[in-house]
Design a protein around this motif. Structure first.
Motif, short mmCIF file in Angstrom:
data_model
loop_
_atom_site.label_atom_id
_atom_site.label_comp_id
_atom_site.label_asym_id
_atom_site.label_seq_id
_atom_site.Cartn_x
_atom_site.Cartn_y
_atom_site.Cartn_z
N LEU A 105 -5.36 -0.56 -13.20
CA LEU A 105 -6.60 -0.25 -12.50
C LEU A 105 -7.28 -1.52 -11.99
O LEU A 105 -7.86 -1.52 -10.91
N VAL A 106 -7.21 -2.61 -12.77
CA VAL A 106 -7.92 -3.83 -12.37
C VAL A 106 -7.32 -4.43 -11.10
O VAL A 106 -8.04 -5.01 -10.28
N VAL A 107 -6.02 -4.29 -10.92
CA VAL A 107 -5.37 -4.77 -9.69
C VAL A 107 -5.90 -3.97 -8.50
O VAL A 107 -6.24 -4.54 -7.45
N MET A 108 -5.99 -2.65 -8.67
CA MET A 108 -6.50 -1.79 -7.60
C MET A 108 -7.95 -2.09 -7.28
O MET A 108 -8.36 -2.16 -6.11
N GLU A 109 -8.73 -2.30 -8.33
CA GLU A 109 -10.16 -2.58 -8.13
C GLU A 109 -10.37 -3.91 -7.40
O GLU A 109 -11.18 -4.00 -6.47
N ALA A 110 -9.65 -4.93 -7.83
CA ALA A 110 -9.77 -6.23 -7.17
C ALA A 110 -9.44 -6.12 -5.69
O ALA A 110 -10.17 -6.64 -4.83
N MET A 111 -8.36 -5.42 -5.39
CA MET A 111 -7.95 -5.26 -3.98
C MET A 111 -9.00 -4.48 -3.19
O MET A 111 -9.22 -4.74 -2.02
N SER A 112 -9.66 -3.51 -3.84
CA SER A 112 -10.69 -2.73 -3.13
C SER A 112 -11.88 -3.60 -2.76
O SER A 112 -12.62 -3.30 -1.82
N ILE A 127 1.81 -1.29 -6.18
CA ILE A 127 0.49 -1.45 -5.57
C ILE A 127 0.45 -2.62 -4.60
O ILE A 127 -0.09 -2.52 -3.49
N ILE A 128 1.03 -3.74 -5.00
CA ILE A 128 0.97 -4.99 -4.22
C ILE A 128 2.15 -5.08 -3.26
O ILE A 128 3.29 -4.87 -3.63
N SER A 129 1.85 -5.41 -2.01
CA SER A 129 2.89 -5.73 -1.02
C SER A 129 3.03 -7.25 -0.99
O SER A 129 2.11 -7.95 -0.53
N SER A 162 -7.89 -4.95 0.94
CA SER A 162 -8.93 -3.92 1.04
C SER A 162 -8.50 -2.77 1.94
O SER A 162 -8.91 -1.62 1.75
N LYS A 163 -7.63 -3.05 2.91
CA LYS A 163 -7.13 -2.02 3.81
C LYS A 163 -6.03 -1.19 3.14
O LYS A 163 -6.07 0.05 3.17
N ASN A 164 -5.06 -1.85 2.55
CA ASN A 164 -3.91 -1.16 1.98
C ASN A 164 -4.25 -0.31 0.77
O ASN A 164 -3.58 0.70 0.50
N ILE A 165 -5.28 -0.70 0.03
CA ILE A 165 -5.61 0.03 -1.20
C ILE A 165 -6.27 1.39 -0.91
O ILE A 165 -6.40 2.23 -1.81
N GLU A 166 -6.63 1.61 0.34
CA GLU A 166 -7.26 2.88 0.70
C GLU A 166 -6.33 4.07 0.48
O GLU A 166 -6.79 5.21 0.40
N ARG A 167 -5.04 3.84 0.37
CA ARG A 167 -4.10 4.95 0.14
C ARG A 167 -4.29 5.58 -1.24
O ARG A 167 -3.75 6.66 -1.52
N PHE A 168 -5.04 4.91 -2.11
CA PHE A 168 -5.33 5.45 -3.44
C PHE A 168 -6.78 5.93 -3.55
O PHE A 168 -7.42 5.80 -4.59
#
Length: 370
Positions: free
Chosen positions: A281-288, A305-307, A345-351
């Motif tokens: 979750l922290v990886v997703m949150e940071a990217m958001s 999650i990461i590209s 911030s753009k790519n994480i929108e898929r979640f």
């Protein structure tokens, strides 16, 4: 819809407890579901729940002060009595222990059963030690795990990568974790000389490797600081290791906090040094928040999650030197750091929450119709 969630505890700060609280609150507030939460290893007088629950949730505490064998029997008996009173349409089990994996063998009722898995299969084994006792226990667990989970109506995993753990299980459904933090459309500027790591002080999080990595980074960039946020749940003594590495001037330890948004916004890079991650979750949150992540390419979550080299950097597992070099690369090159942050911030929108929670709703409705 009438649901029952079954968990061991809800008074900690783990990712699964956070997700249970979020799901329950969301279903009540957005879908008007009626939800009961059965807690198997927590009583009413224990620590207050860290994550807030909707006031309409009905809590049931089944903790029993008995011996192991008697405890299991009492747990099954109390669970069946409670479910008979509630009369749910769907029961969602959320723990990774053997009891939960075999739950359909123990409980009875006219309801559908869903298993929600947030850990990798490796975490069911007795750590990485090679004692005779651990070897025997792991052999027994390997046999049990080979047949586990097969009697659920749906077996929900966090990503396609997790299927390899459960090849004998049918009725698998893939539902990712959503990004549940509210950024309020704020994006980190990525200009502060601060690197962030978040997680409980558990060997699985690899903070021992993180501190060794940071020693290499701090030698090249002494003006940058590392913030480690998380609860000290194990006797790791990371502060002592930081002192041994002579990096206490550039490392700050903070306890778990509900106000983590401001820390994200003040940070420019997130480091993930975990030895294994299900779906962090922290990886997703940071990217958001538009923060690029440098992470070990551990099983299974980060690579889902990461590209790599687009919105973050994946590093060969447990390679401290490359983790340090990749961090230094983003520290030195502000342009690349900001470009990766923009893509993150753009790519994480898929979640997004709406997308993921609609998948849960569709799953519940499919089971009830059946």
């Amino acid at each position: 819809m009438k649901l029952v969630y079954i968990a061991n505890k809800i008074n900690g700060t783990s990712g699964i407890q956070r997700m249970i609280a979020f799901q329950i609150n969301y279903f009540i507030e957005n879908y008007d579901y009626e939800i009961d939460l059965i807690l198997l290893e927590q009583n009413e007088i224990e620590d207050k729940n860290f994550f807030e629950l909707n006031e309409n949730v009905s809590l049931h505490y089944l903790k029993r002060a008995t011996t192991n064998v008697k405890s299991i029997y009492a747990k099954i008996k109390a669970l069946n009595i409670t479910l008979k009173k509630i009369k749910p349409q769907i029961v969602v089990a959320c723990e990774s222990d053997m009891f939960s994996l075999y739950l359909p063998r123990f409980i009875k009722g006219n309801f559908k059963l869903i298993y929600q898995r947030h850990d990798t299969k490796k975490l069911n084994f007795e750590g990485v030690n090679n004692t005779a006792k651990a070897k025997v226990l792991n052999k027994v667990k390997k046999r049990l795990l080979a047949r586990a989970g097969r009697h659920y109506d749906k077996f929900v995993l966090l990503s396609e990568a997790h299927r390899v753990d459960w090849l004998r299980v049918k009725n698998i459904e893939i539902i990712n974790n959503p990004v549940i933090i509210n950024t309020e459309k704020r994006i980190a500027k990525l200009e502060n000389k601060q690197v962030l790591a978040i997680g409980r002080h558990d060997p699985i999080k690899g903070f021992d490797m993180l501190l060794k990595c940071w020693k290499k980074v701090a030698e090249k960039h002494p003006e940058w600081k590392l913030i480690i946020v998380g609860k000290a749940t194990h006797n790791l003594d990371l502060l002592k290791l930081a002192e041994k590495l002579n990096i206490t001037d550039s490392v700050t330890f903070k306890g778990h906090t509900k106000d983590v948004s401001s820390i994200y916004l003040d940070s420019s890079i997130l480091l993930c040094s975990s030895r294994i991650e299900a779906f962090p979750l922290v990886v997703m949150e940071a990217m958001s928040f538009g923060i690029p992540v440098v992470s070990f390419d551990c099983d299974y979550g980060p690579r889902e999650i990461i590209s790599h080299a687009v919105d973050g950097i994946l590093v060969p597992q447990n390679n401290i030197d490359i983790l340090a070099d990749s961090t230094c690369h983003l520290i030195k090159d502000e342009h690349i750091r900001k470009e990766m942050g923009k893509m993150a911030s753009k790519n994480i929108e898929r979640f997004s929450v709406e997308k993921i929670m609609n998948q849960w709703k569709a799953l519940f409705e499919e089971l009830v119709i059946k």
